[in-house]
Design a protein around this motif. Structure first.
Motif, PDB file in Angstrom:
ATOM      1  N   ASP A 291       0.391  -1.062   0.111  1.00 61.95           N
ATOM      2  CA  ASP A 291      -0.329   0.021  -0.051  1.00 61.95           C
ATOM      3  C   ASP A 291       1.072   1.185   0.086  1.00 61.95           C
ATOM      4  O   ASP A 291       1.121   2.441  -0.414  1.00 61.95           O
ATOM      5  CB  ASP A 291      -0.565   0.182   1.296  1.00 61.95           C
ATOM      6  N   ASP A 292       2.026   1.268   0.619  1.00 58.34           N
ATOM      7  CA  ASP A 292       2.737   2.448   0.914  1.00 58.34           C
ATOM      8  C   ASP A 292       3.428   2.596  -1.230  1.00 58.34           C
ATOM      9  O   ASP A 292       3.972   4.068  -1.239  1.00 58.34           O
ATOM     10  CB  ASP A 292       4.231   2.260   1.235  1.00 58.34           C
ATOM     11  N   CYS A 293       2.800   2.154  -2.009  1.00 57.47           N
ATOM     12  CA  CYS A 293       3.483   2.206  -3.129  1.00 57.47           C
ATOM     13  C   CYS A 293       2.645   2.733  -3.861  1.00 57.47           C
ATOM     14  O   CYS A 293       2.536   2.552  -5.393  1.00 57.47           O
ATOM     15  CB  CYS A 293       4.509   0.996  -3.607  1.00 57.47           C
ATOM     16  N   VAL A 294       1.310   2.879  -3.287  1.00 59.39           N
ATOM     17  CA  VAL A 294       0.695   4.138  -4.116  1.00 59.39           C
ATOM     18  C   VAL A 294       0.374   5.066  -3.583  1.00 59.39           C
ATOM     19  O   VAL A 294       0.213   5.440  -2.828  1.00 59.39           O
ATOM     20  CB  VAL A 294      -1.171   3.163  -3.428  1.00 59.39           C
ATOM     21  N   GLU A 295      -0.019   6.297  -4.223  1.00 54.16           N
ATOM     22  CA  GLU A 295       0.742   7.018  -4.011  1.00 54.16           C
ATOM     23  C   GLU A 295      -0.353   8.063  -4.528  1.00 54.16           C
ATOM     24  O   GLU A 295      -0.640   7.962  -6.600  1.00 54.16           O
ATOM     25  CB  GLU A 295       2.095   7.664  -5.147  1.00 54.16           C
ATOM     26  N   ILE A 296      -1.395   9.676  -4.485  1.00 57.25           N
ATOM     27  CA  ILE A 296      -0.966  10.817  -4.962  1.00 57.25           C
ATOM     28  C   ILE A 296      -0.243  11.635  -5.566  1.00 57.25           C
ATOM     29  O   ILE A 296       0.594  12.130  -4.481  1.00 57.25           O
ATOM     30  CB  ILE A 296      -2.007  11.554  -4.563  1.00 57.25           C
ATOM     31  N   ILE A 297       0.008  12.241  -6.810  1.00 55.43           N
ATOM     32  CA  ILE A 297       1.197  13.038  -6.749  1.00 55.43           C
ATOM     33  C   ILE A 297       1.081  14.062  -7.228  1.00 55.43           C
ATOM     34  O   ILE A 297      -0.332  14.791  -7.741  1.00 55.43           O
ATOM     35  CB  ILE A 297       1.998  12.127  -8.234  1.00 55.43           C
ATOM     36  N   ASP A 298       1.593  15.311  -6.375  1.00 53.93           N
ATOM     37  CA  ASP A 298       0.684  16.979  -6.177  1.00 53.93           C
ATOM     38  C   ASP A 298       1.544  17.196  -7.994  1.00 53.93           C
ATOM     39  O   ASP A 298       2.619  17.914  -7.963  1.00 53.93           O
ATOM     40  CB  ASP A 298       1.704  17.396  -5.097  1.00 53.93           C
ATOM     41  N   THR A 299       0.594  16.929  -9.194  1.00 49.32           N
ATOM     42  CA  THR A 299       1.012  17.661 -10.675  1.00 49.32           C
ATOM     43  C   THR A 299       1.136  19.199 -10.590  1.00 49.32           C
ATOM     44  O   THR A 299       2.035  19.500 -11.902  1.00 49.32           O
ATOM     45  CB  THR A 299       0.917  17.424 -11.517  1.00 49.32           C
ATOM     46  N   ASN A 300       0.675  19.983 -10.131  1.00 50.23           N
ATOM     47  CA  ASN A 300       1.218  21.017  -9.876  1.00 50.23           C
ATOM     48  C   ASN A 300       2.171  21.545  -8.614  1.00 50.23           C
ATOM     49  O   ASN A 300       1.421  23.176  -8.580  1.00 50.23           O
ATOM     50  CB  ASN A 300      -0.739  21.635  -8.978  1.00 50.23           C
ATOM     51  N   TYR A 301       2.226  21.037  -8.646  1.00 53.96           N
ATOM     52  CA  TYR A 301       3.587  20.983  -7.505  1.00 53.96           C
ATOM     53  C   TYR A 301       4.686  22.735  -8.185  1.00 53.96           C
ATOM     54  O   TYR A 301       5.038  22.851  -9.059  1.00 53.96           O
ATOM     55  CB  TYR A 301       4.540  20.294  -7.049  1.00 53.96           C
TER      56      TYR A 301
ATOM     57  N   MET B  69       0.840   3.621  -9.252  1.00 48.47           N
ATOM     58  CA  MET B  69       0.797   2.526  -8.079  1.00 48.47           C
ATOM     59  C   MET B  69       2.071   1.606  -8.940  1.00 48.47           C
ATOM     60  O   MET B  69       2.412   1.354  -9.940  1.00 48.47           O
ATOM     61  CB  MET B  69      -0.371   1.211  -8.373  1.00 48.47           C
ATOM     62  N   LEU B  70       2.991   1.006  -7.994  1.00 44.62           N
ATOM     63  CA  LEU B  70       4.032   0.131  -8.595  1.00 44.62           C
ATOM     64  C   LEU B  70       3.919  -1.370  -7.643  1.00 44.62           C
ATOM     65  O   LEU B  70       3.541  -1.008  -6.109  1.00 44.62           O
ATOM     66  CB  LEU B  70       5.300   1.030  -7.587  1.00 44.62           C
ATOM     67  N   ILE B  71       4.064  -2.791  -7.902  1.00 49.77           N
ATOM     68  CA  ILE B  71       3.747  -3.778  -7.548  1.00 49.77           C
ATOM     69  C   ILE B  71       4.972  -4.537  -8.158  1.00 49.77           C
ATOM     70  O   ILE B  71       4.943  -4.754  -9.488  1.00 49.77           O
ATOM     71  CB  ILE B  71       3.128  -4.508  -8.087  1.00 49.77           C
TER      72      ILE B  71
END
Length: 298
Positions: free
Chosen positions: A268-278, A292-294
């Motif tokens: 679950d730690d490899c599921v993220e929201i990415i701030d594309t407006n950073y 997601m990374l598996i």
């Protein structure tokens, strides 16, 4: 024992939203400027090595222009353009993916899924099938961009979700690895996502009831927020869409139970929201990207 990593992301980039939304969501940047910024973000994702970069609200013209900005032919990536129309419906997705993976093409490289009732059509999703190399796993992606809450009630969302669930039956019976992702315009706890699409927030239950799908995006529905905490509380932020929430978790990635067998190591730690407006003064999109990374053990 060797390992490979399967990585996927979704981003509703908002480059070519439905006509009715263009004025409401108009940005300070021109369309051309937003496309360049978008291409830079996608290039960053490619540099990170994502296998599949799935985009929403893009036209075929956008796909061509993004490919030019990315110098795609000289890269390790290619693209499948899912933009097409069914009557008045507009399917507006594309997938940039590594060339080592094989897109399975029947008559078309994708299949449109449409729900019809009372003479009205609604988008359910699009089906894409790939062979993930070097392990040769069959990966089926269902990309969805459901209509907004301004034009869709709970009953219609439930019908759309049930239609998507019905479309999964053959792939489930054939034991293909299935991933559902997109902008659903409802949150993980909505009845359409839980009972109609048959998803769960509990991994152990998904392992036991193998026809369920696991939805890790429940973890982005926090009970509290520290006052000094500066983090994303969802994938979409718009105050006008609710009286009690500014943040909404409507972009999601869900996986079938086969991703919990011994060949895969999901975290679950490899599921993220990415701030594309950073660091952007003018946001390129109202939506954040999700990923997601598996790990795949060989």
């Amino acid at each position: 024992m060797d390992s490979f990593y399967f990585s996927i992301m979704w981003w509703n980039v908002g480059l070519s939203p439905p006509t009715s939304q263009r004025l409401k969501n108009q940005k300070k940047m021109t369309k051309e400027e937003r496309l360049v910024v978008c291409a830079k973000k996608i290039k960053q994702f490619m540099n990170l090595g994502f296998d599949f970069i799935c985009l929403g609200e893009v036209s075929s013209e956008d796909v061509v222009n993004l490919s030019k900005e990315l110098n795609l032919t000289a890269s390790d990536y290619t693209v499948v353009d899912g933009y097409n129309t069914v009557g008045r419906l507009i399917f507006d997705t594309c997938i940039f993916y590594k060339k080592i993976h094989k897109l399975v093409v029947d008559i078309k490289p994708y299949e449109n899924l449409v729900y019809t009732t009372g003479g009205r059509n609604s988008k359910v999703g699009q089906r894409f099938e790939f062979k993930f190399l070097p392990t040769n796993d069959v990966i089926v992606l269902f990309l969805s961009h459901w209509s907004g809450q301004q034009s869709t009630d709970d009953k219609l969302y439930e019908s759309i979700a049930q239609d998507l669930r019905n479309a999964l039956k053959t792939d489930i019976l054939q034991k293909k690895h299935i991933i559902l992702l997109g902008d659903y315009n409802v949150e993980p706890h909505h009845q359409s996502m839980v009972s109609k699409l048959q998803t769960s927030r509990e991994k152990e239950l998904v392992k036991y009831r193998k026809t369920l799908f696991y939805n890790p995006f429940w973890k982005f529905l926090p009970l509290t927020q520290d006052k000094d905490e500066n983090k994303l509380l969802g994938t979409y932020h718009l105050r006008q869409t609710g009286l009690f929430n500014d943040w909404h978790v409507i972009d999601q990635i869900l996986i079938s139970s086969l991703f919990f067998d011994k060949k895969w190591k999901f975290d679950d730690d490899c599921v993220e929201i990415i701030d594309t407006n950073y660091l952007l003064e003018d946001p390129v999109s109202d939506h954040m990207a999700i990923s997601m990374l598996i790990e795949r053990v060989v």
